[in-house]
Design a protein around this motif. Structure first.
Motif, PDB file in Angstrom:
ATOM      1  N   ALA A   1      12.240  -6.225 -11.388  1.00 30.29           N
ATOM      2  CA  ALA A   1      11.633  -5.042 -10.774  1.00 30.29           C
ATOM      3  C   ALA A   1      11.448  -3.948 -11.822  1.00 30.29           C
ATOM      4  O   ALA A   1      12.288  -3.779 -12.711  1.00 30.29           O
ATOM      5  CB  ALA A   1      12.520  -4.535  -9.646  1.00 30.29           C
ATOM      6  N   THR A   2      10.324  -3.238 -11.730  1.00 25.62           N
ATOM      7  CA  THR A   2      10.054  -2.123 -12.632  1.00 25.62           C
ATOM      8  C   THR A   2       9.582  -0.932 -11.819  1.00 25.62           C
ATOM      9  O   THR A   2       9.226  -1.064 -10.649  1.00 25.62           O
ATOM     10  CB  THR A   2       8.970  -2.474 -13.673  1.00 25.62           C
ATOM     11  N   LYS A   3       9.597   0.221 -12.470  1.00 21.89           N
ATOM     12  CA  LYS A   3       9.094   1.458 -11.875  1.00 21.89           C
ATOM     13  C   LYS A   3       8.063   2.046 -12.824  1.00 21.89           C
ATOM     14  O   LYS A   3       8.088   1.780 -14.024  1.00 21.89           O
ATOM     15  CB  LYS A   3      10.218   2.467 -11.689  1.00 21.89           C
ATOM     16  N   CYS A   4       7.184   2.871 -12.294  1.00 18.24           N
ATOM     17  CA  CYS A   4       6.201   3.575 -13.119  1.00 18.24           C
ATOM     18  C   CYS A   4       5.559   4.670 -12.281  1.00 18.24           C
ATOM     19  O   CYS A   4       5.700   4.687 -11.066  1.00 18.24           O
ATOM     20  CB  CYS A   4       5.138   2.619 -13.652  1.00 18.24           C
ATOM     21  N   SER A   5       4.856   5.544 -12.948  1.00 11.38           N
ATOM     22  CA  SER A   5       4.044   6.556 -12.270  1.00 11.38           C
ATOM     23  C   SER A   5       2.591   6.128 -12.363  1.00 11.38           C
ATOM     24  O   SER A   5       2.189   5.498 -13.342  1.00 11.38           O
ATOM     25  CB  SER A   5       4.214   7.911 -12.952  1.00 11.38           C
ATOM     26  N   ASN A   6       1.816   6.498 -11.363  1.00 13.02           N
ATOM     27  CA  ASN A   6       0.393   6.195 -11.417  1.00 13.02           C
ATOM     28  C   ASN A   6      -0.291   7.075 -12.452  1.00 13.02           C
ATOM     29  O   ASN A   6       0.241   8.091 -12.897  1.00 13.02           O
ATOM     30  CB  ASN A   6      -0.251   6.367 -10.039  1.00 13.02           C
TER      31      ASN A   6
ATOM     32  N   PRO B   1       8.238  -5.651  -1.093  1.00 14.19           N
ATOM     33  CA  PRO B   1       8.115  -6.933  -0.390  1.00 14.19           C
ATOM     34  C   PRO B   1       8.797  -8.081  -1.138  1.00 14.19           C
ATOM     35  O   PRO B   1       9.043  -9.131  -0.555  1.00 14.19           O
ATOM     36  CB  PRO B   1       6.607  -7.145  -0.293  1.00 14.19           C
ATOM     37  N   PHE B   2       9.094  -7.876  -2.420  1.00 16.62           N
ATOM     38  CA  PHE B   2       9.836  -8.831  -3.241  1.00 16.62           C
ATOM     39  C   PHE B   2      10.896  -8.016  -3.982  1.00 16.62           C
ATOM     40  O   PHE B   2      10.597  -6.931  -4.492  1.00 16.62           O
ATOM     41  CB  PHE B   2       8.930  -9.521  -4.273  1.00 16.62           C
ATOM     42  N   PRO B   3      12.121  -8.517  -4.082  1.00 15.35           N
ATOM     43  CA  PRO B   3      13.157  -7.729  -4.770  1.00 15.35           C
ATOM     44  C   PRO B   3      12.823  -7.471  -6.236  1.00 15.35           C
ATOM     45  O   PRO B   3      13.235  -6.462  -6.800  1.00 15.35           O
ATOM     46  CB  PRO B   3      14.422  -8.582  -4.626  1.00 15.35           C
ATOM     47  N   ASN B   4      12.061  -8.353  -6.853  1.00 18.76           N
ATOM     48  CA  ASN B   4      11.721  -8.207  -8.262  1.00 18.76           C
ATOM     49  C   ASN B   4      10.258  -7.765  -8.449  1.00 18.76           C
ATOM     50  O   ASN B   4       9.638  -8.098  -9.463  1.00 18.76           O
ATOM     51  CB  ASN B   4      11.989  -9.510  -9.015  1.00 18.76           C
ATOM     52  N   LEU B   5       9.730  -7.005  -7.495  1.00 19.26           N
ATOM     53  CA  LEU B   5       8.336  -6.556  -7.584  1.00 19.26           C
ATOM     54  C   LEU B   5       8.138  -5.699  -8.832  1.00 19.26           C
ATOM     55  O   LEU B   5       8.804  -4.689  -9.020  1.00 19.26           O
ATOM     56  CB  LEU B   5       7.946  -5.748  -6.342  1.00 19.26           C
ATOM     57  N   ARG B   6       7.244  -6.132  -9.660  1.00 22.09           N
ATOM     58  CA  ARG B   6       6.909  -5.404 -10.889  1.00 22.09           C
ATOM     59  C   ARG B   6       5.788  -4.427 -10.563  1.00 22.09           C
ATOM     60  O   ARG B   6       4.724  -4.835 -10.099  1.00 22.09           O
ATOM     61  CB  ARG B   6       6.469  -6.392 -11.956  1.00 22.09           C
ATOM     62  N   LEU B   7       6.034  -3.159 -10.792  1.00 23.77           N
ATOM     63  CA  LEU B   7       5.027  -2.134 -10.519  1.00 23.77           C
ATOM     64  C   LEU B   7       4.284  -1.777 -11.796  1.00 23.77           C
ATOM     65  O   LEU B   7       4.897  -1.616 -12.846  1.00 23.77           O
ATOM     66  CB  LEU B   7       5.689  -0.873  -9.953  1.00 23.77           C
ATOM     67  N   SER B   8       2.986  -1.661 -11.677  1.00 19.36           N
ATOM     68  CA  SER B   8       2.129  -1.187 -12.759  1.00 19.36           C
ATOM     69  C   SER B   8       1.294  -0.046 -12.203  1.00 19.36           C
ATOM     70  O   SER B   8       0.988  -0.012 -11.007  1.00 19.36           O
ATOM     71  CB  SER B   8       1.219  -2.304 -13.268  1.00 19.36           C
ATOM     72  N   PRO B   9       0.896   0.904 -13.047  1.00 22.39           N
ATOM     73  CA  PRO B   9       0.148   2.071 -12.558  1.00 22.39           C
ATOM     74  C   PRO B   9      -1.254   1.703 -12.069  1.00 22.39           C
ATOM     75  O   PRO B   9      -1.867   0.756 -12.559  1.00 22.39           O
ATOM     76  CB  PRO B   9       0.034   2.979 -13.778  1.00 22.39           C
ATOM     77  N   ILE B  10      -1.730   2.486 -11.106  1.00 21.87           N
ATOM     78  CA  ILE B  10      -3.132   2.392 -10.696  1.00 21.87           C
ATOM     79  C   ILE B  10      -3.810   3.709 -11.054  1.00 21.87           C
ATOM     80  O   ILE B  10      -3.158   4.725 -11.267  1.00 21.87           O
ATOM     81  CB  ILE B  10      -3.307   2.063  -9.197  1.00 21.87           C
ATOM     82  N   GLY B  11      -5.120   3.648 -11.122  1.00 14.51           N
ATOM     83  CA  GLY B  11      -5.887   4.847 -11.440  1.00 14.51           C
ATOM     84  C   GLY B  11      -7.345   4.653 -11.083  1.00 14.51           C
ATOM     85  O   GLY B  11      -7.733   3.626 -10.519  1.00 14.51           O
ATOM     86  N   LEU B  12      -8.138   5.637 -11.396  1.00 19.71           N
ATOM     87  CA  LEU B  12      -9.575   5.605 -11.120  1.00 19.71           C
ATOM     88  C   LEU B  12     -10.335   5.846 -12.418  1.00 19.71           C
ATOM     89  O   LEU B  12      -9.951   6.688 -13.223  1.00 19.71           O
ATOM     90  CB  LEU B  12      -9.950   6.695 -10.112  1.00 19.71           C
ATOM     91  N   VAL B  13     -11.414   5.109 -12.588  1.00 23.41           N
ATOM     92  CA  VAL B  13     -12.309   5.295 -13.728  1.00 23.41           C
ATOM     93  C   VAL B  13     -13.671   5.676 -13.157  1.00 23.41           C
ATOM     94  O   VAL B  13     -14.180   4.989 -12.265  1.00 23.41           O
ATOM     95  CB  VAL B  13     -12.422   4.002 -14.561  1.00 23.41           C
ATOM     96  N   PRO B  14     -14.264   6.770 -13.653  1.00 22.12           N
ATOM     97  CA  PRO B  14     -15.584   7.168 -13.140  1.00 22.12           C
ATOM     98  C   PRO B  14     -16.660   6.159 -13.533  1.00 22.12           C
ATOM     99  O   PRO B  14     -16.640   5.612 -14.628  1.00 22.12           O
ATOM    100  CB  PRO B  14     -15.847   8.522 -13.797  1.00 22.12           C
ATOM    101  N   LYS B  15     -17.578   5.925 -12.602  1.00 13.56           N
ATOM    102  CA  LYS B  15     -18.734   5.063 -12.852  1.00 13.56           C
ATOM    103  C   LYS B  15     -19.952   5.943 -13.136  1.00 13.56           C
ATOM    104  O   LYS B  15     -19.937   7.143 -12.852  1.00 13.56           O
ATOM    105  CB  LYS B  15     -18.997   4.184 -11.627  1.00 13.56           C
ATOM    106  N   LYS B  16     -20.979   5.339 -13.665  1.00 14.72           N
ATOM    107  CA  LYS B  16     -22.200   6.077 -14.017  1.00 14.72           C
ATOM    108  C   LYS B  16     -22.828   6.774 -12.818  1.00 14.72           C
ATOM    109  O   LYS B  16     -23.437   7.820 -12.949  1.00 14.72           O
ATOM    110  CB  LYS B  16     -23.223   5.139 -14.659  1.00 14.72           C
ATOM    111  N   ASP B  17     -22.674   6.181 -11.626  1.00 18.47           N
ATOM    112  CA  ASP B  17     -23.307   6.752 -10.432  1.00 18.47           C
ATOM    113  C   ASP B  17     -22.480   7.876  -9.792  1.00 18.47           C
ATOM    114  O   ASP B  17     -22.817   8.377  -8.725  1.00 18.47           O
ATOM    115  CB  ASP B  17     -23.599   5.657  -9.406  1.00 18.47           C
TER     116      ASP B  17
END
Length: 179
Positions: free
Chosen positions: A41-46, A78-94
């Protein structure tokens, strides 16, 4: 993905049998990501983009849930060893945003750090490849081009790897079920 149609095309093609079986099995059971690192299991900030655009990120995540590509929300891991990775948003051309799951964080100990590059490289066909194939087929051959929206998101992940693809949003847990 209609696996029966895929199987029929592969059976009637010059595709080698081993590769065809790999594709069919992957679409039925899910593709393994060939991760060789620790399953802890890991922790992180988005990412900052997620924190600054909360409404958009929530909309994107729930659109992925509705499409069957993300599981959640869960009040606890949902899993004791759930590995968390950050999520984010990337702007698109539109002007809209694309949701990203930063599997290269943190450097040198990320999910991507423990996947051999030979399992995750992509080779696109070149224009020369298309011209050569068209030339080989001869006069009267037709060619088409399509751009599949979210093409990689069509590839299901094997359930044994779900624990590697977790993220957190508003104190709830989620995990990706597709690449």
């Amino acid at each position: 993905m209609n696996v029966q149609v895929l199987a029929a095309y592969l059976q009637n093609s010059d595709y080698d049998k081993r590769s065809a079986e790999f594709l069919i099995r992957g679409f039925v059971e899910g593709f393994r990501i060939n991760y060789t690192g620790p399953r802890v299991a890991t922790k992180c900030s988005n990412l900052k983009s997620a924190r600054e655009n909360e409404l958009q990120i929530v909309e994107k995540v729930f659109k992925e849930i509705h499409a069957g590509r993300v599981a959640g929300p869960f009040r606890s891991r949902p899993f004791p060893n759930l590995r968390l990775s950050p999520i984010g948003l990337v702007p698109k051309k539109d002007g809209s945003f694309r949701l990203i799951h930063h599997l290269s964080f943190p450097a040198n100990s990320s999910v991507n750090s423990f996947i051999d590059k030979s399992f995750c490289s992509v080779n696109y066909s070149s224009l020369d490849d298309a011209v050569n194939l068209l030339s080989l087929l001869g006069t009267g051959a037709l060619m088409g081009k399509i751009d599949l929206k979210s093409a990689f998101r069509l590839l299901p992940i094997h359930p044994s790897d779900f624990e590697l693809l977790g993220f957190r949003l508003n104190d709830m847990f989620f995990f990706d079920k597709c690449l």
